[in-house]
Design an enzyme around this catalytic site. Structure first.
Site, PDB file in Angstrom:
ATOM      1  N   GLU A   1       0.839  -1.193   0.000  1.00 39.30           N
ATOM      2  CA  GLU A   1       0.000   0.000   0.000  1.00 39.30           C
ATOM      3  C   GLU A   1       0.874   1.242   0.000  1.00 39.30           C
ATOM      4  OE1 GLU A   1      -4.126   0.910   2.144  1.00 39.30           O
ATOM      5  OE2 GLU A   1      -2.430   1.079   3.521  1.00 39.30           O
ATOM      6  N   GLN A   2       1.017   1.835  -1.164  1.00 39.38           N
ATOM      7  CA  GLN A   2       1.729   3.101  -1.246  1.00 39.38           C
ATOM      8  C   GLN A   2       0.859   4.109  -1.975  1.00 39.38           C
ATOM      9  OE1 GLN A   2       4.729   3.854  -4.244  1.00 39.38           O
ATOM     10  NE2 GLN A   2       4.868   1.675  -4.708  1.00 39.38           N
TER      11      GLN A   2
END
Length: 545
Positions: free
Chosen positions: A366-367
């Protein structure tokens, strides 16, 4: 009509599957780890294409969190059975090493724009599947390559066929390997067609690099045996290192209403003396003809740079500046990485794009990174960010990105005592470690608050960053950092084994909060500018533009 210049879909648009319904043409291409999944472009003249949908846009269809670079959506196949659209796709969870975890699914829709159904899971025996609708029998056939982990390094075990029951949503009946490919090996990407009493099987062979090819075979019965084309490969540049278009293969064919046949195919345009394909694997088109019930590429098998199609390409649109504002929703040119929960990484309000700092750039989970494809060899990019970091573990800014192993990132960050600074974080090809290039370029102190304009220019293989403090009396862009080698943003430097990286260069905005504490740090962006530039830096680039 004057000929158009390949590619028809510039930038990262790999593994094309083409379809005509009436006067409308559609091409579906791979998106790998970028979300939403699958790009579908539309055209009425084979020259000008517009993105109409990305059908895999919700968690029930696709969740790629944890998928490594160049995994995710491989080689979609788009078809129509006279009543509805069908899309077959692979979600790859592992690609390196002896094993490949490749899960194959099917979705359908009454209209190309959707809504598309939740997926039927089919199998995980290989990748690049397709669906063939046999109008004579009413049956649907699932065709995909078989991966045999025992046969490394040649684990491509042939093309397998089995009937798919659409009502039951599952494979039924006998399954059989119908084609083992040519001596070029690495057979994949199958598509079946029926014409004049023959079943035709078009496959990709030779890997996705400079020995790539389209191979054609035919049979009187769907189960075979299949005889190979007299020239074996109907499209390839493997024997012509000077051809303007390289890495040509993985194709699909379509007929026009007046009976002409065209082949769309994967292609690359190498630049620099290292033959790096910065724009990734693009989509080209070739005119074909039939002779003795065999398909041939006009002037082939080497692909042509210039091809006659029904339409004329709108060059003005291709070279137009794009200034993206954030009024209601994210522009369709942008994608993000892996997650089906975009509300956790960005929102649009008050005419700004807000990125919620999550994991580090290059994370497989998750970026907060929102970007668009690089579609020109040379361009300018610019944005304005408002970000107030508390320490060195907060950073946000402008990035030219390929994957976790190669990116350039100009960030507004902080010091341990809470002062703001402008810091360059670059990887410069750090496979297999993912390290930042050391020493880092010297940071630049910024005012404690206020917006900062960030910009970059790419001219062929040269990248330069710029910045300006918004509101200063002399708000002029100043250079920061050295001139970087932009050519590393390419398949050839993607951090995998030879020919194991599959995407393309992106440019966009990112934010990270590595402290992970609440409330998460927010970075607000006013706009994003992408300005193509007609700039020739070496003889290789002339071929592409």
């Amino acid at each position: 009509m004057p000929p158009i210049t390949n590619p028809i879909l510039p930038g990262f648009n790999a593994d094309p599957s083409i379809l005509r319904v009436g006067d409308d043409y559609y091409i579906a291409t791979s998106t790998f780890e970028w979300f939403p999944g699958v790009q579908i472009h539309h055209s009425t003249d084979l020259a000008n294409w517009d993105l109409v949908t990305r059908p895999l846009n919700r968690k029930s269809q696709l969740d790629m969190r944890g998928n490594p670079d160049s995994c995710g959506i491989w080689a979609p196949c788009l078809t129509h059975d006279g009543e509805k659209y069908w899309l077959v796709y692979t979600d790859v969870k592992r690609k390196d090493g002896s094993f490949k975890d490749t899960h194959n699914y099917i979705v359908s829709a009454d209209k190309i724009e959707g809504p598309w159904s939740d997926p039927w899971y089919v199998n995980s025996s290989g990748f690049d599947p397709s669906l063939f609708h046999d109008a004579d029998t009413g049956k649907k056939w699932f065709v995909n390559m078989l991966w045999d982990h025992r046969r490394r390094p040649r684990a491509f075990a042939g093309i397998r066929l089995q009937e798919w029951d659409a009502k039951a949503g599952k494979l039924i009946g006998e399954r059989k390997t119908i084609f083992y490919g040519s001596e070029l090996d690495l057979v994949e990407g199958p598509h079946l067609y029926k014409r004049n009493g023959y079943y035709y099987l078009l496959t990709a062979e030779g890997g996705t690099g400079y020995t790539h090819a389209c191979t054609l075979a035919r049979s009187k019965g769907i189960w075979g045996p299949y005889e190979i084309h007299p020239e074996t490969h109907i499209l390839t540049a493997k024997d012509d290192i000077h051809a303007a278009i390289q890495r040509s293969g993985h194709g699909d064919i379509v007929d026009t209403p007046d009976g002409k046949t065209y082949l769309v195919h994967l292609m690359g345009r190498p630049t620099t003396q290292l033959r790096r394909c910065v724009l990734g694997r693009e989509c080209g088109i070739q005119e074909c003809y039939w002779k003795d019930d065999w398909l041939y590429v006009k002037n082939g098998p080497v692909p042509s740079l210039h091809v006659e199609v029904p339409g004329t390409k709108d060059e003005e649109k291709y070279w137009a500046e794009q200034k993206y504002t954030f009024d209601k929703q994210l522009h369709k040119d942008f994608q993000w990485l892996r997650t089906p929960e975009p509300e956790r990484i960005f929102s649009i309000n008050d005419s700004q794009l807000t990125l919620y700092g999550r994991e580090s750039i290059g994370s497989w989970f998750e970026q907060a990174l929102v970007a668009r494809r690089q579609t020109h060899f040379s361009y300018d990019a610019e944005t304005v960010v408002d970000f107030n970091p508390e320490d060195e573990r907060h950073f946000a800014g402008l990035t030219a990105y390929y994957c976790r192993f190669n990116f350039f990132y100009l960030t507004v960050s902080g010091t341990e005592d809470g002062k703001r600074e402008l810091l360059l974080l670059t990887s410069e090809v750090s496979f297999p470690h993912g390290d930042l290039e050391q020493p880092l370029a010297a940071p630049v102190r910024l005012p404690d608050k206020g917006k900062v304009k960030l910009a970059l220019t790419i001219r062929g293989a040269k990248l330069q960053f710029f910045y300006a403090v918004v509101g200063e009396a002399q708000e002029e862009l100043k250079k920061i950092g050295p001139v970087y080698d932009a050519s590393i943003l390419c398949d050839e430097c993607g951090g995998h084994r030879n020919e194991g990286s599959f995407t393309g260069a992106f440019v966009g905005m990112a934010a990270s909060d590595l402290n992970g504490t609440a409330p998460v740090k927010e970075a607000k962006f006013d706009y994003f500018l992408y300005r193509p530039q007609k700039h020739v830096t070496d003889r290789y680039e002339v071929k592409g533009q």
